[in-house]
Design an enzyme around this catalytic site. Sequence first.
Site, PDB file in Angstrom:
ATOM      1  N   LYS A 147       0.157  10.358  -3.019  1.00 51.84           N
ATOM      2  CA  LYS A 147       0.737   9.047  -3.281  1.00 51.84           C
ATOM      3  C   LYS A 147       0.605   8.699  -4.777  1.00 51.84           C
ATOM      4  O   LYS A 147      -0.134   9.363  -5.515  1.00 51.84           O
ATOM      5  CB  LYS A 147       0.031   8.000  -2.406  1.00 51.84           C
ATOM      6  CG  LYS A 147       0.189   8.237  -0.888  1.00 51.84           C
ATOM      7  CD  LYS A 147      -0.461   7.075  -0.122  1.00 51.84           C
ATOM      8  CE  LYS A 147      -0.525   7.303   1.371  1.00 51.84           C
ATOM      9  NZ  LYS A 147      -1.117   6.143   2.082  1.00 51.84           N
ATOM     10  N   PHE A 186       0.759  -6.053   6.182  1.00 49.33           N
ATOM     11  CA  PHE A 186       0.665  -5.324   4.905  1.00 49.33           C
ATOM     12  C   PHE A 186       1.891  -4.451   4.627  1.00 49.33           C
ATOM     13  O   PHE A 186       1.905  -3.695   3.657  1.00 49.33           O
ATOM     14  CB  PHE A 186      -0.618  -4.480   4.867  1.00 49.33           C
ATOM     15  CG  PHE A 186      -0.784  -3.557   6.059  1.00 49.33           C
ATOM     16  CD1 PHE A 186      -0.134  -2.335   6.117  1.00 49.33           C
ATOM     17  CD2 PHE A 186      -1.600  -3.924   7.128  1.00 49.33           C
ATOM     18  CE1 PHE A 186      -0.291  -1.484   7.210  1.00 49.33           C
ATOM     19  CE2 PHE A 186      -1.758  -3.094   8.235  1.00 49.33           C
ATOM     20  CZ  PHE A 186      -1.093  -1.860   8.273  1.00 49.33           C
ATOM     21  N   ARG A 216      -5.726  16.337   8.387  1.00 55.07           N
ATOM     22  CA  ARG A 216      -6.204  14.960   8.595  1.00 55.07           C
ATOM     23  C   ARG A 216      -7.729  14.892   8.478  1.00 55.07           C
ATOM     24  O   ARG A 216      -8.279  13.911   7.986  1.00 55.07           O
ATOM     25  CB  ARG A 216      -5.707  14.385   9.924  1.00 55.07           C
ATOM     26  CG  ARG A 216      -4.248  13.904   9.793  1.00 55.07           C
ATOM     27  CD  ARG A 216      -3.788  13.030  10.920  1.00 55.07           C
ATOM     28  NE  ARG A 216      -4.329  11.681  10.926  1.00 55.07           N
ATOM     29  CZ  ARG A 216      -3.718  10.607  10.410  1.00 55.07           C
ATOM     30  NH1 ARG A 216      -2.566  10.717   9.783  1.00 55.07           N
ATOM     31  NH2 ARG A 216      -4.271   9.415  10.508  1.00 55.07           N
ATOM     32  N   ARG A 268      -9.971  11.031   0.951  1.00 53.20           N
ATOM     33  CA  ARG A 268      -9.873   9.574   0.837  1.00 53.20           C
ATOM     34  C   ARG A 268     -11.230   8.945   0.535  1.00 53.20           C
ATOM     35  O   ARG A 268     -11.326   7.968  -0.206  1.00 53.20           O
ATOM     36  CB  ARG A 268      -9.286   9.007   2.133  1.00 53.20           C
ATOM     37  CG  ARG A 268      -7.803   9.312   2.279  1.00 53.20           C
ATOM     38  CD  ARG A 268      -7.301   9.042   3.687  1.00 53.20           C
ATOM     39  NE  ARG A 268      -5.853   8.949   3.763  1.00 53.20           N
ATOM     40  CZ  ARG A 268      -5.183   8.715   4.902  1.00 53.20           C
ATOM     41  NH1 ARG A 268      -5.852   8.548   6.027  1.00 53.20           N
ATOM     42  NH2 ARG A 268      -3.872   8.648   4.894  1.00 53.20           N
ATOM     43  N   HIS A 312      -1.037  10.987   2.008  1.00 52.38           N
ATOM     44  CA  HIS A 312      -0.496  10.777   3.356  1.00 52.38           C
ATOM     45  C   HIS A 312      -0.530  12.112   4.090  1.00 52.38           C
ATOM     46  O   HIS A 312      -0.207  13.149   3.512  1.00 52.38           O
ATOM     47  CB  HIS A 312       0.952  10.290   3.292  1.00 52.38           C
ATOM     48  CG  HIS A 312       1.645  10.367   4.625  1.00 52.38           C
ATOM     49  ND1 HIS A 312       1.481   9.404   5.587  1.00 52.38           N
ATOM     50  CD2 HIS A 312       2.446  11.322   5.177  1.00 52.38           C
ATOM     51  CE1 HIS A 312       2.181   9.749   6.676  1.00 52.38           C
ATOM     52  NE2 HIS A 312       2.770  10.914   6.446  1.00 52.38           N
TER      53      HIS A 312
HETATM   54  N1  UDP Z   1      -2.758   0.746   5.380  1.00 56.29           N
HETATM   55  C1  UDP Z   1      -3.337  -0.375   4.789  1.00 56.29           C
HETATM   56  N2  UDP Z   1      -4.074  -1.213   5.583  1.00 56.29           N
HETATM   57  C2  UDP Z   1      -4.247  -1.016   6.924  1.00 56.29           C
HETATM   58  C3  UDP Z   1      -3.657   0.120   7.515  1.00 56.29           C
HETATM   59  C4  UDP Z   1      -2.918   0.981   6.723  1.00 56.29           C
HETATM   60  O1  UDP Z   1      -3.205  -0.578   3.584  1.00 56.29           O
HETATM   61  O2  UDP Z   1      -4.936  -1.827   7.584  1.00 56.29           O
HETATM   62  C5  UDP Z   1      -1.960   1.665   4.541  1.00 56.29           C
HETATM   63  C6  UDP Z   1      -2.741   2.912   4.126  1.00 56.29           C
HETATM   64  O3  UDP Z   1      -2.345   3.271   2.808  1.00 56.29           O
HETATM   65  C7  UDP Z   1      -2.262   3.943   5.146  1.00 56.29           C
HETATM   66  C8  UDP Z   1      -0.806   3.535   5.352  1.00 56.29           C
HETATM   67  O4  UDP Z   1      -0.821   2.109   5.284  1.00 56.29           O
HETATM   68  O5  UDP Z   1      -2.410   5.273   4.667  1.00 56.29           O
HETATM   69  C9  UDP Z   1      -0.209   3.996   6.665  1.00 56.29           C
HETATM   70  O6  UDP Z   1      -1.007   3.560   7.733  1.00 56.29           O
HETATM   71  P1  UDP Z   1      -1.341   4.492   8.987  1.00 56.29           P
HETATM   72  O7  UDP Z   1      -1.869   3.606  10.060  1.00 56.29           O
HETATM   73  O8  UDP Z   1      -0.151   5.351   9.303  1.00 56.29           O
HETATM   74  O9  UDP Z   1      -2.562   5.394   8.457  1.00 56.29           O
HETATM   75  P2  UDP Z   1      -2.626   6.942   8.035  1.00 56.29           P
HETATM   76  O10 UDP Z   1      -1.805   7.719   9.038  1.00 56.29           O
HETATM   77  O11 UDP Z   1      -2.066   7.033   6.623  1.00 56.29           O
HETATM   78  O12 UDP Z   1      -4.085   7.309   8.077  1.00 56.29           O
HETATM   79 MG    MG Z   2       0.199   7.418   9.610  1.00 54.63          MG
END
Ligand code: UDP
Ligand code: MG
Length: 167
Positions: free
Chosen positions: A10, A58, A91, A108, A125
């Site tokens: 990102k 968000f 992941r 992360r 991501h």
């Molecule tokens: N995100 C955030 N706040 C939250 C949840 C998600 O800022 O409470 C952002 C974060 O950057 C995350 C992205 O939104 O990577 C996508 O969310 P997802 O639930 O898909 O999480 P991921 O699969 O990236 O772990």
């Molecule tokens: Mg996701």
Amino acid sequence: MNQAVLILIKPDGLKKSLTGNILTRLSETKLEIVAAKIARVSKELAEEHYKHLKDKPFFGEIIKYLQGELHDRKKVMALVYWGEDAIKKCRELAGATNPEEAESTSIRGSYGRITTSGVYENVIHVSSNEFEAEREIKLWFAPGEIIVDLYSTKDLVQKEIAIKVWD
Ligand code: UDP
Ligand code: MG
């Protein structure tokens, strides 16, 4: 089971010059990179990518984040990794969504932060399952940009399409 997974470094990852570190960490998986590019992220692409989150408070912020508007870096690095259990392996290395909850040795956990407005800037991501991986890979890459045949394709004949070539 062999799987494909979409990885995005990102805009915060690019701004913090973490590309090399992140790729080194991902190389621990011994997975194969089958596609890679630097991509501009339009609002449409970002919204499609995160469409499952469109009702979240968000949503607007993460669209701006993915587009690079929070970091003055209007690009991401997109990669497809392929191999045994690719999604789980990537992941695990990435760590939890919330960088404060992510294991401190994960990508992360090492490099992410939470902004004062509450956005998880978590530098990477990783697709969350096979269904999402296919949807996301098809969104970010054309078949010809991937060096293996991941999904079925069809031939489309297009006439009189202007394309850029070297002068
Ligand atoms: N995100 C955030 N706040 C939250 C949840 C998600 O800022 O409470 C952002 C974060 O950057 C995350 C992205 O939104 O990577 C996508 O969310 P997802 O639930 O898909 O999480 P991921 O699969 O990236 O772990
Ligand atoms: Mg996701």
